[in-house]
Scaffold this motif. Sequence first.
Motif, PDB file in Angstrom:
ATOM      1  N   HIS A   1       0.817  -1.216   0.000  1.00  0.00           N
ATOM      2  CA  HIS A   1       0.000   0.000   0.000  1.00  0.00           C
ATOM      3  C   HIS A   1       0.853   1.268   0.000  1.00  0.00           C
ATOM      4  O   HIS A   1       0.306   2.376   0.077  1.00  0.00           O
ATOM      5  CB  HIS A   1      -0.947   0.001   1.198  1.00  0.00           C
ATOM      6  N   ASP A   2       2.164   1.115  -0.082  1.00  0.00           N
ATOM      7  CA  ASP A   2       3.074   2.253  -0.178  1.00  0.00           C
ATOM      8  C   ASP A   2       3.059   2.739  -1.627  1.00  0.00           C
ATOM      9  O   ASP A   2       3.631   2.107  -2.511  1.00  0.00           O
ATOM     10  CB  ASP A   2       4.482   1.823   0.234  1.00  0.00           C
TER      11      ASP A   2
ATOM     12  N   ASN B   1       0.436  -0.962 -10.018  1.00  0.00           N
ATOM     13  CA  ASN B   1      -0.519  -1.819  -9.324  1.00  0.00           C
ATOM     14  C   ASN B   1      -1.557  -2.380 -10.287  1.00  0.00           C
ATOM     15  O   ASN B   1      -1.823  -3.582 -10.315  1.00  0.00           O
ATOM     16  CB  ASN B   1      -1.223  -1.000  -8.238  1.00  0.00           C
ATOM     17  N   GLU B   2      -2.145  -1.504 -11.084  1.00  0.00           N
ATOM     18  CA  GLU B   2      -3.189  -1.935 -12.012  1.00  0.00           C
ATOM     19  C   GLU B   2      -2.631  -2.900 -13.054  1.00  0.00           C
ATOM     20  O   GLU B   2      -3.274  -3.894 -13.399  1.00  0.00           O
ATOM     21  CB  GLU B   2      -3.822  -0.722 -12.696  1.00  0.00           C
ATOM     22  N   HIS B   3      -1.423  -2.610 -13.542  1.00  0.00           N
ATOM     23  CA  HIS B   3      -0.812  -3.479 -14.540  1.00  0.00           C
ATOM     24  C   HIS B   3      -0.514  -4.861 -13.950  1.00  0.00           C
ATOM     25  O   HIS B   3      -0.797  -5.887 -14.581  1.00  0.00           O
ATOM     26  CB  HIS B   3       0.484  -2.842 -15.051  1.00  0.00           C
ATOM     27  N   PHE B   4       0.029  -4.886 -12.747  1.00  0.00           N
ATOM     28  CA  PHE B   4       0.361  -6.146 -12.081  1.00  0.00           C
ATOM     29  C   PHE B   4      -0.887  -7.005 -11.882  1.00  0.00           C
ATOM     30  O   PHE B   4      -0.903  -8.194 -12.211  1.00  0.00           O
ATOM     31  CB  PHE B   4       1.037  -5.860 -10.740  1.00  0.00           C
ATOM     32  N   HIS B   5      -1.954  -6.408 -11.351  1.00  0.00           N
ATOM     33  CA  HIS B   5      -3.148  -7.176 -11.016  1.00  0.00           C
ATOM     34  C   HIS B   5      -3.981  -7.540 -12.236  1.00  0.00           C
ATOM     35  O   HIS B   5      -4.516  -8.650 -12.317  1.00  0.00           O
ATOM     36  CB  HIS B   5      -4.012  -6.390 -10.027  1.00  0.00           C
ATOM     37  N   SER B   6      -4.103  -6.626 -13.175  1.00  0.00           N
ATOM     38  CA  SER B   6      -5.000  -6.886 -14.308  1.00  0.00           C
ATOM     39  C   SER B   6      -4.340  -7.703 -15.407  1.00  0.00           C
ATOM     40  O   SER B   6      -5.000  -8.506 -16.070  1.00  0.00           O
ATOM     41  CB  SER B   6      -5.537  -5.572 -14.881  1.00  0.00           C
TER      42      SER B   6
ATOM     43  N   ALA C   1     -11.497  -6.038  -9.193  1.00  0.00           N
ATOM     44  CA  ALA C   1     -11.692  -4.587  -9.299  1.00  0.00           C
ATOM     45  C   ALA C   1     -10.606  -3.959 -10.166  1.00  0.00           C
ATOM     46  O   ALA C   1     -10.875  -3.071 -10.985  1.00  0.00           O
ATOM     47  CB  ALA C   1     -11.695  -3.966  -7.902  1.00  0.00           C
ATOM     48  N   HIS C   2      -9.361  -4.416 -10.017  1.00  0.00           N
ATOM     49  CA  HIS C   2      -8.275  -3.912 -10.869  1.00  0.00           C
ATOM     50  C   HIS C   2      -8.517  -4.276 -12.332  1.00  0.00           C
ATOM     51  O   HIS C   2      -8.262  -3.458 -13.237  1.00  0.00           O
ATOM     52  CB  HIS C   2      -6.932  -4.488 -10.411  1.00  0.00           C
TER      53      HIS C   2
ATOM     54  N   ILE D   1      -8.117   1.781  -7.284  1.00  0.00           N
ATOM     55  CA  ILE D   1      -8.629   0.829  -6.307  1.00  0.00           C
ATOM     56  C   ILE D   1      -8.070   1.192  -4.930  1.00  0.00           C
ATOM     57  O   ILE D   1      -6.896   1.517  -4.787  1.00  0.00           O
ATOM     58  CB  ILE D   1      -8.229  -0.604  -6.696  1.00  0.00           C
ATOM     59  N   GLY D   2      -8.925   1.117  -3.927  1.00  0.00           N
ATOM     60  CA  GLY D   2      -8.516   1.449  -2.573  1.00  0.00           C
ATOM     61  C   GLY D   2      -9.014   2.797  -2.092  1.00  0.00           C
ATOM     62  O   GLY D   2      -8.909   3.111  -0.907  1.00  0.00           O
ATOM     63  N   THR D   3      -9.576   3.601  -3.003  1.00  0.00           N
ATOM     64  CA  THR D   3     -10.072   4.921  -2.602  1.00  0.00           C
ATOM     65  C   THR D   3     -11.510   4.866  -2.092  1.00  0.00           C
ATOM     66  O   THR D   3     -11.956   5.792  -1.415  1.00  0.00           O
ATOM     67  CB  THR D   3      -9.973   5.917  -3.766  1.00  0.00           C
ATOM     68  N   SER D   4     -12.248   3.812  -2.439  1.00  0.00           N
ATOM     69  CA  SER D   4     -13.631   3.675  -1.983  1.00  0.00           C
ATOM     70  C   SER D   4     -14.009   2.208  -1.949  1.00  0.00           C
ATOM     71  O   SER D   4     -13.998   1.525  -2.987  1.00  0.00           O
ATOM     72  CB  SER D   4     -14.589   4.422  -2.916  1.00  0.00           C
ATOM     73  N   LYS D   5     -14.339   1.685  -0.763  1.00  0.00           N
ATOM     74  CA  LYS D   5     -14.726   0.285  -0.645  1.00  0.00           C
ATOM     75  C   LYS D   5     -16.005  -0.008  -1.421  1.00  0.00           C
ATOM     76  O   LYS D   5     -16.131  -1.073  -2.055  1.00  0.00           O
ATOM     77  CB  LYS D   5     -14.914  -0.086   0.830  1.00  0.00           C
ATOM     78  N   LEU D   6     -16.960   0.923  -1.403  1.00  0.00           N
ATOM     79  CA  LEU D   6     -18.215   0.711  -2.120  1.00  0.00           C
ATOM     80  C   LEU D   6     -17.976   0.665  -3.624  1.00  0.00           C
ATOM     81  O   LEU D   6     -18.524  -0.193  -4.330  1.00  0.00           O
ATOM     82  CB  LEU D   6     -19.218   1.819  -1.772  1.00  0.00           C
ATOM     83  N   ARG D   7     -17.141   1.570  -4.121  1.00  0.00           N
ATOM     84  CA  ARG D   7     -16.849   1.606  -5.552  1.00  0.00           C
ATOM     85  C   ARG D   7     -16.086   0.358  -5.972  1.00  0.00           C
ATOM     86  O   ARG D   7     -16.371  -0.238  -7.017  1.00  0.00           O
ATOM     87  CB  ARG D   7     -16.052   2.861  -5.881  1.00  0.00           C
ATOM     88  N   ASP D   8     -15.125  -0.051  -5.132  1.00  0.00           N
ATOM     89  CA  ASP D   8     -14.363  -1.255  -5.456  1.00  0.00           C
ATOM     90  C   ASP D   8     -15.265  -2.488  -5.476  1.00  0.00           C
ATOM     91  O   ASP D   8     -15.115  -3.368  -6.339  1.00  0.00           O
ATOM     92  CB  ASP D   8     -13.243  -1.459  -4.435  1.00  0.00           C
ATOM     93  N   ALA D   9     -16.194  -2.569  -4.531  1.00  0.00           N
ATOM     94  CA  ALA D   9     -17.110  -3.707  -4.496  1.00  0.00           C
ATOM     95  C   ALA D   9     -17.991  -3.739  -5.742  1.00  0.00           C
ATOM     96  O   ALA D   9     -18.279  -4.816  -6.287  1.00  0.00           O
ATOM     97  CB  ALA D   9     -17.972  -3.637  -3.240  1.00  0.00           C
TER      98      ALA D   9
END
Length: 315
Positions: A184-185, A194-199, A262-263, A279-287
Amino acid sequence: MEFETGLDMRDAPNGGAPARHGEPRVGLTRASYDDTRPGTFAHGLSGHPLMTLGSLAELALRRPANRVRVYDADTVTAGESIELVADKHGTARSLEEMVRAIEDNRTYLFIMNVETDPVYGPLVRELLEEMKQSLRAHGQQMTRGWAWVFISAPNTVTPYHRDHEQTCLFQLQGQKVVHTWNAHDTEVCSVDENEHFHSQWSLSKTVLKPEYAGRDRPFALEPGQALYIPFSAPHWVQNGPATSVSFSVTFATDKTDSIENAHKMNAMLRRRGLSPKPIGTSKLRDAAKDRAFRGIEHVRGILRRGRPGPSTTRY
């Protein structure tokens, strides 16, 4: 590299294993497990007959060729690409030559998807079942599990990388120091990386930079000790003066599956010219993004007349 989906570890009827009696082999307890922080704990695997160097060498020789990676480790550095290291440092020696003399040569041996081996598979499931109890106490559900073996020459390194699972690294022989960073750093794991790694399931943007020095947290491991590494936390490994043998059990949860979905949804939206919030800025949006991606995958599965599965690439 072809992806293997791992053991189904969801609660019955889809997953699960018979309860094991006796002392637990995994010291990851409700009190010691925190999915946000790395930490060490004791394990009881060191005396197990399947954890000897000889047994693990036999495992390597009976695994399919695409489930074993072996290379000369002398000149590998912490900052190079772990996805390319086997090709860059390949050897002309046969796997059997490398394995039989592994304590006398400068070899790095990586045995993949041990959970699918008929001998080791039942033990892997037992270990995952023990871990699952700690997760459940924290409101998480394990979904899938894997196992890997790392046998490394003295004073060699495993390059900087991230994993798509939560990891329990059991040290069996030798010593090593694992340098970990906080996923999370944002100075280390940027929104783009982050997005590239996960997606994309790619490490091409996961690069060790000089400015990361001092932001890591090192853990020294001895035989009988294990290290929990949080989901997607960057790390690299420095081996000690003796041959190192480690057994790694990794797992995904409903929480980590949702984060990756989500990513993937963010990447899909970005390809369509939109600018989704990180991702990580809003739990509702991520869900909502997780649910949307699952819905898209479900429709794709119907169109393919098959059950949707995970990405097919893995480093």
